[in-house]
Design a protein around this motif. Structure first.
Motif, PDB file in Angstrom:
ATOM      1  N   PRO B  10       0.089 149.099 140.433  1.00 38.33           N
ATOM      2  CA  PRO B  10       0.084 148.920 141.885  1.00 38.33           C
ATOM      3  C   PRO B  10       0.055 147.430 142.237  1.00 38.33           C
ATOM      4  O   PRO B  10      -0.582 146.640 141.529  1.00 38.33           O
ATOM      5  CB  PRO B  10      -1.194 149.630 142.335  1.00 38.33           C
ATOM      6  CG  PRO B  10      -2.015 149.824 141.122  1.00 38.33           C
ATOM      7  CD  PRO B  10      -1.101 149.795 139.939  1.00 38.33           C
ATOM      8  N   ILE B  14      -1.726 144.973 148.124  1.00 36.65           N
ATOM      9  CA  ILE B  14      -2.100 146.070 149.014  1.00 36.65           C
ATOM     10  C   ILE B  14      -3.493 146.574 148.627  1.00 36.65           C
ATOM     11  O   ILE B  14      -3.955 146.381 147.505  1.00 36.65           O
ATOM     12  CB  ILE B  14      -1.068 147.234 149.033  1.00 36.65           C
ATOM     13  CG1 ILE B  14      -1.069 148.006 147.713  1.00 36.65           C
ATOM     14  CG2 ILE B  14       0.342 146.735 149.355  1.00 36.65           C
ATOM     15  CD1 ILE B  14      -0.353 149.341 147.814  1.00 36.65           C
ATOM     16  N   GLU B  15      -4.177 147.185 149.578  1.00 34.97           N
ATOM     17  CA  GLU B  15      -5.552 147.649 149.358  1.00 34.97           C
ATOM     18  C   GLU B  15      -5.588 148.863 148.435  1.00 34.97           C
ATOM     19  O   GLU B  15      -4.682 149.686 148.501  1.00 34.97           O
ATOM     20  CB  GLU B  15      -6.187 148.018 150.705  1.00 34.97           C
ATOM     21  CG  GLU B  15      -6.628 146.829 151.542  1.00 34.97           C
ATOM     22  CD  GLU B  15      -7.728 145.996 150.880  1.00 34.97           C
ATOM     23  OE1 GLU B  15      -8.529 146.573 150.117  1.00 34.97           O
ATOM     24  OE2 GLU B  15      -7.755 144.789 151.105  1.00 34.97           O
ATOM     25  N   PRO B  16      -6.611 149.018 147.603  1.00 34.44           N
ATOM     26  CA  PRO B  16      -7.714 148.086 147.333  1.00 34.44           C
ATOM     27  C   PRO B  16      -7.248 146.942 146.432  1.00 34.44           C
ATOM     28  O   PRO B  16      -7.064 147.140 145.223  1.00 34.44           O
ATOM     29  CB  PRO B  16      -8.757 148.958 146.636  1.00 34.44           C
ATOM     30  CG  PRO B  16      -7.982 150.100 146.036  1.00 34.44           C
ATOM     31  CD  PRO B  16      -6.731 150.269 146.827  1.00 34.44           C
ATOM     32  N   LEU B  19      -9.141 145.823 143.133  1.00 33.68           N
ATOM     33  CA  LEU B  19      -8.975 146.801 142.047  1.00 33.68           C
ATOM     34  C   LEU B  19      -7.578 146.668 141.423  1.00 33.68           C
ATOM     35  O   LEU B  19      -7.429 146.664 140.194  1.00 33.68           O
ATOM     36  CB  LEU B  19      -9.202 148.222 142.576  1.00 33.68           C
ATOM     37  CG  LEU B  19      -8.985 149.372 141.579  1.00 33.68           C
ATOM     38  CD1 LEU B  19      -9.931 149.250 140.375  1.00 33.68           C
ATOM     39  CD2 LEU B  19      -9.200 150.727 142.260  1.00 33.68           C
ATOM     40  N   HIS B  20      -6.568 146.562 142.270  1.00 35.56           N
ATOM     41  CA  HIS B  20      -5.199 146.415 141.760  1.00 35.56           C
ATOM     42  C   HIS B  20      -5.057 145.145 140.929  1.00 35.56           C
ATOM     43  O   HIS B  20      -4.435 145.138 139.861  1.00 35.56           O
ATOM     44  CB  HIS B  20      -4.210 146.379 142.929  1.00 35.56           C
ATOM     45  CG  HIS B  20      -4.075 147.702 143.622  1.00 35.56           C
ATOM     46  ND1 HIS B  20      -3.399 147.859 144.808  1.00 35.56           N
ATOM     47  CD2 HIS B  20      -4.525 148.944 143.299  1.00 35.56           C
ATOM     48  CE1 HIS B  20      -3.447 149.126 145.188  1.00 35.56           C
ATOM     49  NE2 HIS B  20      -4.128 149.806 144.283  1.00 35.56           N
ATOM     50  N   MET B  23      -6.700 145.668 137.617  1.00 33.77           N
ATOM     51  CA  MET B  23      -5.872 146.516 136.745  1.00 33.77           C
ATOM     52  C   MET B  23      -4.755 145.688 136.102  1.00 33.77           C
ATOM     53  O   MET B  23      -4.471 145.813 134.913  1.00 33.77           O
ATOM     54  CB  MET B  23      -5.251 147.666 137.548  1.00 33.77           C
ATOM     55  CG  MET B  23      -6.252 148.728 137.994  1.00 33.77           C
ATOM     56  SD  MET B  23      -5.548 149.867 139.234  1.00 33.77           S
ATOM     57  CE  MET B  23      -4.481 150.903 138.213  1.00 33.77           C
ATOM     58  N   LEU B  99     -13.906 151.330 137.225  1.00 33.39           N
ATOM     59  CA  LEU B  99     -12.837 151.883 138.063  1.00 33.39           C
ATOM     60  C   LEU B  99     -11.450 151.517 137.533  1.00 33.39           C
ATOM     61  O   LEU B  99     -10.507 152.314 137.650  1.00 33.39           O
ATOM     62  CB  LEU B  99     -12.989 151.387 139.507  1.00 33.39           C
ATOM     63  CG  LEU B  99     -14.157 152.009 140.276  1.00 33.39           C
ATOM     64  CD1 LEU B  99     -14.341 151.310 141.623  1.00 33.39           C
ATOM     65  CD2 LEU B  99     -13.923 153.504 140.493  1.00 33.39           C
ATOM     66  N   ALA B 103      -8.699 154.273 136.790  1.00 34.46           N
ATOM     67  CA  ALA B 103      -7.432 154.260 137.519  1.00 34.46           C
ATOM     68  C   ALA B 103      -6.238 154.063 136.587  1.00 34.46           C
ATOM     69  O   ALA B 103      -5.152 154.599 136.833  1.00 34.46           O
ATOM     70  CB  ALA B 103      -7.466 153.169 138.592  1.00 34.46           C
TER      71      ALA B 103
END
Lengths: 284, 284
Positions: B10, B14-16, B19-20, B23, B99, B103
Motif C-alpha cells: 500500500p 494514504i492512511e494509515p 503503518l504503510h 510495511m 501490525l 498486515a
C-alpha cells in the motif's frame, strides 16, 4: 459454533502442542460469537443452508479472535483480562500470544481455501478470501487498529472516530454480510446494497454500544474492567460526542438498519432484525 | 522484484500512512529474495511464464517478511538489527511492528485471491492459497517458530533440529516450489516428486548455511550481529552436530538436490541448480 470452531482448530495433543493449546484457549474461551451469528442470520435472510457458510462463520471468528489476542498485548492495549479470564499472553507468554494470533489468522484463510462447509464453486471461495483479506488488512481491521493507536491521547472529530470504527470493527462485521451475499451469486443488486448498508449501520451501532458499556457497563457482566478507554485516553464516540449523543446516534443507526430490512422485498429479515436488537440492547 | 513488491504494497501517502510506511520499510529494505528467486527458477524449470507466477513470488516474500518482523520482536528473538538497518520495532515501535506483520501476512493472501500475475484458473489460485497457508501455519513456519522458542536452552537431537528447521524455514521454501508446480496442472507426478524432494533438501541446506554463517560469518556482510544463536542458547545443526558435521551434511544435501535435478527428465534445471549453488556458497 463452539463445536465447529473446536473441530477446525488444531488438536492440543499434537506438536507444537503448547501453541495449539494456546490457540484453543484464545478461541474457545466463550465470547459472544457476534460475527458467526451475523453470518448465519444473513444466510437465513438469503435462504443459504448453514452447510454452505459454516466455513465463513469459522474463518471470520478466527480473524476476530486473532485480533483480540494481538490487541491485548502489552505493546498494544496491554489488557490482562478478557471474557473473565487472563488474556492469552498472561495465561501463556507474549511470544506464544504473538504466534497464536499469526497462526489463527492464517488458519482462517486455510479454512476458506480448503473448502469444507463452503460453496464448491472455486470462484466464490476466492471471492470470500478476497473479502476477508481486505476486511482484515490496512483498509480494514489492522488499519483501524493503527488509527486507534495513533489517536490515543489526541482529540478527534466525530467523523474521524466513525472512520476509525468503520475500519477497526466495521470492516469485519461488514465482511460477515458480504461473504454470505457472495455465496448467493444471482443476488438482486438492490438486496446486496441494502444488506451492505445494514451491515455498516449495525457495525457502527455495535461499536458505540461497546464504548458505552466501557463507560457504564457492569465489569462482572462484561468479564473485563470498564473505564479502559478513558484510562488509555482513547477517543471514542461517547468521549467525543458525549454519552447522550452517542446513545441517540446508536439508536438512529439501529432504526435505520431495521428500516432497510423492512423496505427490502425478498429478504427473510427476521433473524437479521433480531441480531441488530441484540447488538444494541446487550449488556455484555 | 523490488518494483513488483513496491507496486503491491500500500502507498505510503494514504492512511494509515505510518503503518504503510512501516510495511514498506520492512519489505523493501533489501534482503536476498531467496524465495522469489526460487519461484522464478522453478517457473523456468517448468516453462511457466513469469507473468503467471509474479503473484506467488510476491506473496511468499511477504509471508517471509512478516515472519522476520515478528521474530525480531523483543518477546521473540529480540533483534535490533536486520539487513544492516534497525529492525521494524526499533525504527518504528512494537505496536506498529506487530501490525506490520499482521498486515503483511493478510496482504499475501489478498494478492493470491485478487489474481493479478497469477493463473486465471480459480481452482489453481485456491490451491496456491492452501499451499501457502499450510506452509505458514502451525505445521509450517509459525509452528517451527514455536518449536524454536521451546527449544531455547534445551538440548535437542539432530532429528529434532531437522524437524524444527523443516517447519520453520523448510515449509516456506518448499511452498515456493510446490506453488509453481501447482501452476502446471498436467505435471508429470515423477517431476512433482523430484521437485518436492529437491525443495526439502535445499531448504535444510539453506538453514544449515544460515546457522554456519551465524557462527563463522562476517557481521558486515550479513548486516547483523553473529553469534546470536549461541548467545540465545538456541540449538542449531552446527551446535548439536558440530560445525564440521553440519558442513558435511549441507554439502550432501546440495549434491542430493543437484542429482535429483540431473536425474529428472523434462526439467529445464539449470536455474534451480544455480540457486542451490548460491544458497550453499553464499556469504550473507
Amino acid at each position: 459454533m463452539e463445536k465447529k470452531l473446536a473441530a477446525r482448530l488444531p488438536p492440543p495433543d499434537i506438536e507444537p502442542a503448547r501453541l495449539h493449546e494456546a490457540m484453543r484457549y484464545a478461541v474457545l474461551g466463550g465470547g459472544k460469537r457476534v460475527r458467526p451469528v451475523l453470518v448465519y442470520a444473513a444466510g437465513a435472510a438469503l435462504g443459504i443452508p448453514e452447510s454452505q457458510i459454516d466455513g465463513a462463520a469459522c474463518a471470520v471468528e478466527l480473524i476476530h479472535a486473532y485480533s483480540l489476542v494481538h490487541d491485548d498485548l502489552p505493546a498494544m492495549d496491554d489488557d490482562d483480562l478478557r471474557r473473565g479470564r487472563p488474556t492469552c499472553h498472561k495465561a501463556y507468554d507474549e511470544a506464544t500470544a504473538i504466534l497464536v494470533g499469526d497462526a489463527l489468522q492464517v488458519l482462517a484463510f486455510e479454512i476458506l481455501a480448503r473448502g469444507s462447509g463452503l460453496p464448491e464453486d472455486t470462484a466464490i471461495r476466492l471471492r470470500l478470501i478476497h473479502l476477508l483479506a481486505t476486511a482484515s488488512g490496512t483498509q480494514g481491521m489492522a488499519g483501524g487498529q493503527a488509527l486507534d493507536l495513533a489517536a490515543t491521547g489526541r482529540s478527534l472529530t466525530i467523523d474521524a472516530v466513525e472512520k476509525m470504527h468503520a475500519c477497526k470493527t466495521g470492516a469485519l462485521i461488514r465482511a460477515c454480510i458480504l461473504m454470505v451475499a457472495a455465496c448467493a451469486p444471482d443476488l438482486d443488486p438492490a438486496i446486496h446494497t441494502a444488506l451492505d448498508e445494514y451491515a455498516q449501520a449495525i457495525g457502527l451501532a455495535f461499536q458505540i454500544q461497546d464504548d458505552l458499556l466501557d463507560i457504564e457497563g457492569d465489569p462482572q457482566m462484561l468479564g473485563k474492567a470498564t473505564g479502559s478507554d478513558e484510562a488509555a485516553r482513547k477517543p471514542t464516540y461517547p468521549s467525543v460526542a458525549g454519552v447522550e449523543a452517542a446513545r441517540i446516534r446508536m439508536h438512529a443507526l439501529h432504526r435505520h438498519a431495521l428500516r432497510l430490512l423492512r423496505q427490502t422485498p425478498g429478504l427473510q429479515s427476521a433473524p437479521l432484525a433480531s441480531v441488530s436488537d441484540w447488538l444494541v440492547l446487550r449488556k455484555r
